[in-house]
Design a protein around this motif. Structure first.
Motif, short mmCIF file in Angstrom:
data_model
loop_
_atom_site.label_atom_id
_atom_site.label_comp_id
_atom_site.label_asym_id
_atom_site.label_seq_id
_atom_site.Cartn_x
_atom_site.Cartn_y
_atom_site.Cartn_z
N HIS A 226 0.84 -1.20 0.00
CA HIS A 226 0.00 0.00 0.00
C HIS A 226 0.87 1.25 0.00
O HIS A 226 1.72 1.43 0.87
CB HIS A 226 -0.92 0.00 1.22
N GLN A 227 0.67 2.09 -1.02
CA GLN A 227 1.46 3.31 -1.20
C GLN A 227 2.96 3.02 -1.21
O GLN A 227 3.77 3.83 -0.77
CB GLN A 227 1.11 4.34 -0.11
N GLY A 228 3.30 1.83 -1.71
CA GLY A 228 4.70 1.47 -1.86
C GLY A 228 5.39 1.02 -0.59
O GLY A 228 6.61 0.80 -0.57
N ASP A 229 4.63 0.85 0.50
CA ASP A 229 5.22 0.46 1.78
C ASP A 229 5.42 -1.05 1.84
O ASP A 229 4.46 -1.82 1.77
CB ASP A 229 4.30 0.93 2.92
N CYS A 230 6.66 -1.49 1.97
CA CYS A 230 6.97 -2.92 2.02
C CYS A 230 6.96 -3.39 3.47
O CYS A 230 7.70 -2.87 4.32
CB CYS A 230 8.34 -3.19 1.40
N THR A 231 6.13 -4.38 3.76
CA THR A 231 6.00 -4.93 5.11
C THR A 231 6.22 -6.44 5.06
O THR A 231 6.49 -7.01 4.00
CB THR A 231 4.59 -4.63 5.66
N ASP A 232 6.04 -7.07 6.21
CA ASP A 232 6.13 -8.54 6.26
C ASP A 232 5.09 -9.16 5.33
O ASP A 232 5.33 -10.21 4.71
CB ASP A 232 5.91 -9.04 7.69
N ASP A 233 3.91 -8.53 5.25
CA ASP A 233 2.87 -9.04 4.35
C ASP A 233 3.33 -8.97 2.89
O ASP A 233 2.99 -9.86 2.09
CB ASP A 233 1.58 -8.24 4.53
N THR A 234 4.07 -7.94 2.54
CA THR A 234 4.60 -7.83 1.19
C THR A 234 5.55 -8.99 0.89
O THR A 234 5.49 -9.60 -0.17
CB THR A 234 5.34 -6.49 1.00
N VAL A 235 6.42 -9.27 1.85
CA VAL A 235 7.39 -10.37 1.69
C VAL A 235 6.64 -11.68 1.46
O VAL A 235 6.98 -12.47 0.56
CB VAL A 235 8.30 -10.48 2.93
N ASP A 236 5.59 -11.91 2.24
CA ASP A 236 4.81 -13.15 2.12
C ASP A 236 4.12 -13.25 0.76
O ASP A 236 3.88 -14.36 0.25
CB ASP A 236 3.75 -13.23 3.22
N PRO A 290 15.39 -0.06 5.04
CA PRO A 290 14.41 -0.58 5.99
C PRO A 290 14.27 -2.10 5.87
O PRO A 290 14.37 -2.66 4.78
CB PRO A 290 13.11 0.13 5.58
N ALA A 291 14.02 -2.75 7.00
CA ALA A 291 14.01 -4.21 7.03
C ALA A 291 12.98 -4.79 6.06
O ALA A 291 13.27 -5.74 5.32
CB ALA A 291 13.72 -4.69 8.45
N GLY A 292 11.77 -4.22 6.04
CA GLY A 292 10.74 -4.75 5.15
C GLY A 292 11.12 -4.62 3.69
O GLY A 292 10.84 -5.51 2.87
N VAL A 293 11.76 -3.52 3.35
CA VAL A 293 12.20 -3.28 1.97
C VAL A 293 13.29 -4.27 1.59
O VAL A 293 13.28 -4.86 0.50
CB VAL A 293 12.70 -1.83 1.82
N GLN A 294 14.24 -4.45 2.49
CA GLN A 294 15.34 -5.39 2.22
C GLN A 294 14.84 -6.82 2.08
O GLN A 294 15.23 -7.55 1.15
CB GLN A 294 16.37 -5.31 3.35
N MET A 295 13.94 -7.23 2.97
CA MET A 295 13.43 -8.60 2.90
C MET A 295 12.60 -8.82 1.64
O MET A 295 12.62 -9.91 1.06
CB MET A 295 12.61 -8.92 4.15
N THR A 296 11.87 -7.78 1.21
CA THR A 296 11.10 -7.89 -0.03
C THR A 296 12.03 -8.09 -1.22
O THR A 296 11.80 -8.96 -2.07
CB THR A 296 10.25 -6.62 -0.24
N ARG A 297 13.09 -7.30 -1.28
CA ARG A 297 14.04 -7.41 -2.40
C ARG A 297 14.69 -8.80 -2.40
O ARG A 297 14.88 -9.41 -3.45
CB ARG A 297 15.09 -6.31 -2.28
N ARG A 298 15.05 -9.30 -1.23
CA ARG A 298 15.68 -10.62 -1.16
C ARG A 298 14.69 -11.72 -1.56
O ARG A 298 15.09 -12.71 -2.19
CB ARG A 298 16.22 -10.86 0.25
N ALA A 299 13.44 -11.56 -1.18
CA ALA A 299 12.43 -12.55 -1.58
C ALA A 299 12.29 -12.58 -3.09
O ALA A 299 12.14 -13.64 -3.70
CB ALA A 299 11.09 -12.23 -0.91
N ILE A 300 12.34 -11.41 -3.73
CA ILE A 300 12.28 -11.35 -5.19
C ILE A 300 13.53 -11.99 -5.79
O ILE A 300 13.44 -12.72 -6.79
CB ILE A 300 12.13 -9.89 -5.65
N GLY A 301 14.67 -11.76 -5.16
CA GLY A 301 15.90 -12.40 -5.63
C GLY A 301 15.80 -13.92 -5.58
O GLY A 301 16.29 -14.60 -6.49
#
Length: 418
Positions: A226-236, A290-301
């Motif tokens: 939502h509005q570009g905010d990466c959270t744990d839900d985004t990672v999932d 930010p942790a959520g942003v980093q975890m999202t990028r790694r999940a995509i990787g």
């Protein structure tokens, strides 16, 4: 003799209020004086959180929204420009924003942002606490003639073999295909990750039919971040998006759009780094993703190998977005093998697409010289990128990753949203 229309009405004066943050009162006064000398109509300086220390203020005693700036000073200025409509002023205002950011940077501070509107309205609501300069009729006159953006080079050839998302793919058919992926992965759509499960439920997904496929895909992207905010839900939700982007039952144009969503998510950290580069440098901090942003990028990787395994099956548009995604999210060196495949993309020399492909290749190959050259070429025909490259505090790689989603999806967009 050419006739002039005596009834023509000049557009109302346009105003821009700038906010600068400076480390000391002296620096704030110097910056304020420079803006006033440049024609800004109103200039005020106030200690950061001024109203939280004023007993008569609604904000008195309330916690600071930005405690890192305790002891700092802010400059608020109103610049007025008349005689032109907002669209014609765009190149000039862009240059002014870059220039004023430099005013703050040169005194150890940063440009915090700006607001625009009709000058009369902004002047009426301008908060005069700490007013240090006022010139009732002052204006910042744009140069004559007004600067104009260069015409971009001709686009590359149309993307072949890509059925558009509109109108051939009916929204209800796309929703059903997406729900089918969720059912296969999680047993039912309602058991999908929290970010998207509510969107795919029977009542919501089919209760009121979507008018367009784009509306549904927009809801999906906003639900994930939502509005570009990466959270744990985004990672999932990343594995689900990756499955959509690699599922053959999903229309090709829709898969390209989902790949674009993943690209946008993967670039979030770089975009934040560039946006806050001057602030981080002024505060003497080190950028922390930010942790959520980093975890999202790694999940995509982690999802990339499966996505890239479809390279030979995909059309050129999907390959274009995939290559950008690899350049953004692949672990260092993991996407180097794609560089030689980029030559197969329809990107004629001198086209905007060729410049974007060169940027992708430089990122994949960790080619610093190539990266600098590609950014220079892109900025020459797309001056809006100049705002991203103006700060000396953002690394070239961060800038490249930050601008990549816009460059890629503006190219692909007309093919999927005609």
């Amino acid at each position: 003799m050419a006739r002039t229309d005596s009834t023509a009405v000049s557009p109302p004066a346009w105003g821009v209020q700038h906010t600068l943050c400076l480390p000391t009162e002296d620096a704030a006064r110097q910056a304020a004086a420079e803006l006033a000398a440049g024609g800004h109509r109103l200039v005020a300086i106030r200690a950061h959180d001024h109203f939280r220390s004023d007993p008569s203020s609604f904000w008195y005693g309330k916690p600071s929204l930005d405690p890192e700036l305790a002891g700092w000073w802010q400059v608020f200025s109103l610049a007025v420009h008349s005689g032109h409509d907002r669209r014609a002023l765009e190149p000039f205002l862009r240059h002014e924003q870059i220039r004023i950011a430099g005013v703050a940077r040169s005194r150890g501070g940063f440009h915090q942002g700006c607001a625009e509107g009709h000058a009369a309205t902004l002047q009426q609501v301008f908060t005069r606490d700490g007013l240090v300069h006022e010139r009732a009729t002052a204006e910042v006159a744009p140069p004559v003639p007004l600067p104009a953006d260069p015409a971009p080079p001709a686009l590359g050839p149309r993307w072949a073999g890509l059925a558009s998302a509109e109108p051939k793919n009916r929204p209800e058919d796309v929703v059903r295909a997406v729900v089918a992926v969720a059912e296969r992965m999680y047993g039912s759509a309602e058991d999908a990750p929290d970010a998207v499960g509510w969107l795919l439920g029977e009542d919501f997904a089919f209760g009121e039919p979507y008018e367009t496929t784009g509306a549904f895909l927009g809801d999906l992207a906003d639900a994930v971040a939502h509005q570009g905010d990466c959270t744990d839900d985004t990672v999932d939700a990343v594995p689900f998006l990756a499955e959509l982007a690699s599922d053959g039952a999903i229309p090709p144009a829709v898969r390209v759009i989902v790949l674009g969503d993943l690209l946008q998510l993967a670039s979030t950290g770089a975009s934040l780094a560039v946006f806050t580069a001057d602030r981080v440098a002024a505060l003497g901090d080190v950028w922390q993703e930010p942790a959520g942003v980093q975890m999202t990028r790694r999940a995509i990787g982690r999802a990339l190998p499966r996505l890239l395994a479809r390279w030979d099956e995909e059309g050129d548009a999907a390959r274009f977005v995939l290559a950008a995604l690899a350049a953004t999210a692949a672990p260092e060196g993991a996407g180097t093998h794609l560089v030689r495949r980029l030559k197969d993309l329809p990107a004629p020399a001198g086209s905007p697409r060729a410049d974007t492909v060169a940027l992708i290749a430089a990122l994949l190959d960790d080619d610093k010289r190539g990266l600098s050259a590609a950014l220079h070429r892109l900025t020459s025909w797309r001056p809006a990128l100049a705002e991203r490259t103006a700060t000396p505090h953002a690394a070239a790689r961060q800038v490249a990753v930050a601008v990549l989603p816009v460059l890629v999806m503006e190219d692909v967009g007309p093919a999927v949203y005609p």
